[in-house]
Design an enzyme around this catalytic site. Structure first.
Site, PDB file in Angstrom:
ATOM      1  N   SER A 148       0.535  -0.886  -0.056  1.00  0.00           N
ATOM      2  CA  SER A 148      -0.110   0.069  -0.529  1.00  0.00           C
ATOM      3  C   SER A 148       1.142   1.344  -0.400  1.00  0.00           C
ATOM      4  CB  SER A 148      -0.820   0.218   1.345  1.00  0.00           C
ATOM      5  OG  SER A 148       0.048   0.141   2.296  1.00  0.00           O
ATOM      6  N   ASP A 149       0.559   2.468  -0.210  1.00  0.00           N
ATOM      7  CA  ASP A 149       0.711   3.607  -0.264  1.00  0.00           C
ATOM      8  C   ASP A 149       1.047   3.649   1.212  1.00  0.00           C
ATOM      9  OD1 ASP A 149       2.368   6.274  -0.399  1.00  0.00           O
ATOM     10  OD2 ASP A 149       0.797   6.574  -1.663  1.00  0.00           O
ATOM     11  N   TRP A 150       1.607   4.698   1.840  1.00  0.00           N
ATOM     12  CA  TRP A 150       1.370   5.356   3.378  1.00  0.00           C
ATOM     13  C   TRP A 150       0.338   5.645   3.581  1.00  0.00           C
ATOM     14  CZ3 TRP A 150       5.534   2.042   1.274  1.00  0.00           C
ATOM     15  CH2 TRP A 150       6.906   1.935   2.260  1.00  0.00           C
TER      16      TRP A 150
END
Length: 823
Positions: free
Chosen positions: A215-217
């Site tokens: 995932s993106d952060w």
């Protein structure tokens, strides 16, 4: 040492498998030590390897921003940059690099436009593939991101396929990225991290992607949905949506052990590659600084600079030129704007400012250089960095001290008494910057000596994530301990910038500056982001704008050539402050003005018709200054081409009506469809200021002898032609191949870039160039059929120097329609 994935997976308990599905802190995967599974390390970012520390990290090499690397149109250079980034990852014990970014530049207003290579999916995808191949040649995983449409809502599947998914598709076709990062946004109402259609149906099944999806952060918003969709790794840690929540979902039979195995297997497969790389786990971080690396940084900086105008042949400035004195005019000539912010930001191992580069180049030719500010254009005051030294006089920098508890009553408040005897700090260090991310839950003191270069009135400024104050010569100057106004800095955790003037400072005299701060009681939060402290100290000499303008104009009149630079990253297309007035005034004062604009993305130039000579420099990395100087003084013959269109005005941008306008409750329709970037200007018959693919050279080139082979039954064909360097100096030309569907059943762009090649040529030399194309060059996505289609009929082949400068034209015939899915 190595790992057998299936054997290891079979030995793990359910709890251990679940543990693998989320990160350990911001830059590591979770270890399972009892099973011999170590923690993998990752690092930002696209143009340099920051390492694991935002604060006081190991210095890093900074390469040009992706828009600059894209402008090189040079896959060989992109590969070499990737190799260098891979080597620096190895030095920092990093197994996973969080780049490249290949989101299509739908609008130059995008705050992260500089992180992507181009507005065109072919250029974007092919440069990304070379970058990925370079990184992974060193055993380091590249992470292609942010999949997909990473800014807004979506609507048309055709536009999604042809414009926004296409660079990812091409990168996967020409490379094999070991990891991919999903984006924050929704597509057609579903978060990408929960979209089985995007992550499983298209990415894994249709395209055959075998790598890990992270995932993106803070970009995971569900438990069962994200796991079933295919997100293997939630970042960062500690987990929010996994851990115990996965156990609950298993109990509710929303998830099954096979779902957990599928995700954990991908983490172990990447770990297998990490073992094979030989990069140690939990290794100390080290930097790299070699002559070879510096030369590559310098080469990439120069090769990202686009020559926009050279009507009077003022450039290059050589020993044969009549120029004796160069006036360098511009507020950012003394600053090295090496990169943009966010994931691209890092501590450079060294920097070369434009002024330093020009002074060095001019010295070799015996030319004089004079500098003046011209106008202030900053949004925030420029950093204090160039003027700071340690309290003991031992060198450049500042002392940072940290305490777990405030070491005195009122330590960080307006009532602080700097003469108090403080308890010894728990930890201290030095730093050479005045823009620091500090530590979570601590008190800190930043102490330095500020030495101005010129006498006068100075404006100091402070921004904090936390609570505290700035003291000047032991006197309170800026109070941010009493209800500070909120601002956008430090990922939205910071205060607004507060500015205060100090009278009568003398050139060469040192003045003590101290910031005392604490974030113990700081309540402003962004979900998941740690409660870090942070500070940013700025300074600028106060100059009346009209006086600065007149000083610049007077200097321009007395010199033979001028040079102006503008550091830029703004939410509109205008140069900030009085920049445009400054440039216009200097142009009127001296016709031999060379305008150098530095920006991460497109800007508008209302004075461009008045300028005979102009260059576009993107964020240029460590060697920005030398790269600019090499082009100005002819050490490098410019060969870059614009990787995105520069419009005459914001309203001309194809996405204008729906990008910043027409948003409703966070939903934005991509009304321009497939007509993004140059495609949109062409369909409207609207001339931009500078078109996509445009860029001049000190050489001239001639195109001839176009030949197009027959199209095979599979859709393969070749385009060949001859390029001749008709000048007297070595140069490189980027030949671009555009394809136009003459008989399409659906509206299609007038022409689309489908191939390119950078051709080096000695003076007078001719070369035959051949570019291989396939069915991708002919097809479009048919939403009705859910597949790619190339319809039989005639196609125009345009070969030339830009999207608007076709030198050669031919035709090919597809005798039988083709349809396909996948790569």
């Amino acid at each position: 040492m190595s790992i057998n994935v299936e054997e290891t997976l079979s030995k793990l308990s359910v709890a251990q498998k679940i543990k693998l599905l989320a990160g350990l802190g911001w830059w590591h995967t979770e270890p399972v030590e009892e099973q011999g599974i170590p923690s993998m390390r990752m690092s930002d970012g696209p143009n340099g390897v920051r390492g694991t520390r935002f604060f006081n990290g190991v210095p890093s090499s900074c390469f040009p921003s992706s828009t600059g690397l894209g402008a090189s149109f040079d896959v060989d250079l992109a590969y070499k940059v990737g190799v260098a980034l891979g080597e620096e990852c190895r030095a920092k014990g990093c197994h996973i690099l969080l780049g490249p970014t290949v989101n299509t530049q739908r609008s130059p207003l995008g705050g992260r436009s500089f992180e992507s290579f181009a507005e065109d999916p072919t250029l974007n995808g092919l440069i990304a593939a070379a970058y990925i191949n370079g990184v992974q040649s060193k055993g380091v995983s590249a992470t292609i991101k942010h999949y997909v449409a990473n800014d807004q809502e979506f609507e048309s599947e055709r536009a999604l396929r042809e414009i926004y998914l296409k660079p990812f598709q091409l990168a996967l076709k020409h490379s094999n990225p070991w990891a991919l990062m999903s984006s924050y946004n929704r597509v057609n109402g579903v978060h990408v991290s929960e979209s089985s259609w995007l992550l499983d149906d298209i990415l894994r099944k249709e395209w055959g992607f075998k790598g890990l999806i992270m995932s993106d952060w803070i970009g995971v918003y569900s438990t069962a949905e994200s796991i079933k969709a295919g997100v293997d790794l939630e970042m960062p840690g500690p987990t929010v949506m996994r851990g115990k929540a996965v156990e609950r979902s298993l109990a509710a039979q929303k998830l099954f052990i096979s779902d957990i195995d599928d995700r954990a297997r991908k983490v172990l497969e990447l770990l297998q590659k990490a073992y094979a790389s030989g990069i140690p786990f939990n290794a100390p971080e080290e930097g790299i600084d070699t002559p070879k690396l510096r030369q590559l940084l310098r080469e990439s900086a120069a090769d990202s600079i686009v020559l926009l105008k050279n009507e009077k042949n003022i450039l290059p400035l050589t020993s044969e030129s009549k120029v004796k004195t160069i006036a360098v005019i511009g507020p950012n000539a003394k600053y090295a704007f090496s990169s943009g912010g966010g994931s691209a930001r890092l501590l450079e191992s060294y920097t070369v400012t434009p002024l330093q580069g020009i002074e060095a180049g001019a010295k070799e030719l015996g030319l004089n250089v004079k500098f003046t500010l011209g106008a202030t254009t900053h949004k925030l005051n420029p950093l204090l960095d160039p003027y700071i030294s340690l309290l003991d006089g031992s060198g450049k920098g500042a002392l940072l001290e940290f305490w777990n508890e405030s070491p005195a009553n009122g330590f960080a408040t307006a009532n602080s008494n700097l003469k108090d005897d403080l308890e010894p700090p728990v930890w201290s260090c030095t730093t050479e910057v005045s823009n620091c991310v500090l530590l979570d839950g601590v008190a800190s003191a930043y102490s330095t000596v500020f030495t101005p270069e010129e006498s006068g009135i100075y404006e100091l400024s402070l921004t904090l994530a936390g609570s505290g104050n700035l003291f000047f010569e032991n006197n309170l100057l800026i109070d941010l301990s009493t209800s500070p106004a909120p601002g956008d800095y430090f990922m939205g955790l910071g205060t607004a910038e507060v500015k205060t003037q100090v009278q009568g400072l003398k050139a060469g005299q040192g003045y003590k500056v101290e910031v005392r701060a604490s974030n113990h009681a700081y309540v402003k939060q962004v979900p998941i982001i740690p409660n870090w402290g942070g500070l940013r100290i700025g300074v600028v000499r106060v100059v009346k704008p009209e006086d600065a303008l007149q000083e610049a104009i007077d200097l321009a009149k007395s010199c033979d050539a001028e040079w102006e630079s503008e550091g830029y990253d703004r939410p509109d297309l205008e140069l900030p402050g009085l920049s445009n007035r400054l440039v216009s005034g200097v142009l009127k004062a001296n016709p031999n003005t060379v305008v150098v604009n530095q920006s991460g993305s497109a800007v508008t130039f209302p004075w461009i018709d008045e300028a005979s000579t102009a260059l576009q420099a993107f964020y240029g990395g460590n060697e920005l200054g030398n790269g600019i100087a090499d082009v100005l003084f002819g050490k490098v013959n410019p060969s870059a081409k614009l990787s995105l269109t520069f419009p005459k005005r914001l309203e001309d941008v194809p996405s204008y009506s729906s990008y910043s306008k027409g948003q409703e409750h966070g939903k934005v329709l991509y009304n321009e469809g497939v007509f993004v970037g140059y495609r949109g200007y062409q369909v409207k018959n609207l001339a931009p200021m500078f078109p996509f693919g445009f860029g001049l050279s000190y050489s001239t080139f001639e195109y001839s002898s176009l030949k197009c082979s027959d199209i095979s039954p599979e859709g393969n064909f070749t385009v060949s032609f001859t390029i001749k360097n008709t000048s007297k100096i070595y140069g490189r030309e980027v030949a671009q191949i555009y394809v136009s569907d003459n008989e399409a059943s659906l509206p299609r762009p007038q022409r689309e870039l489908k191939g390119f090649k950078k051709v080096p040529l000695e003076a007078g030399e001719s070369k035959s160039v051949e570019v291989s194309l396939d069915r991708e060059a002919l097809g479009f996505f048919d939403e009705r059929r859910g597949e790619w289609v190339a319809e039989k009929g005639m196609f125009s082949i345009l070969v030339g120097a830009s999207s608007e400068d076709a030198k050669l034209k031919g035709t090919v015939e597809l005798k039988k329609s083709l349809a396909w899915r996948g790569l």
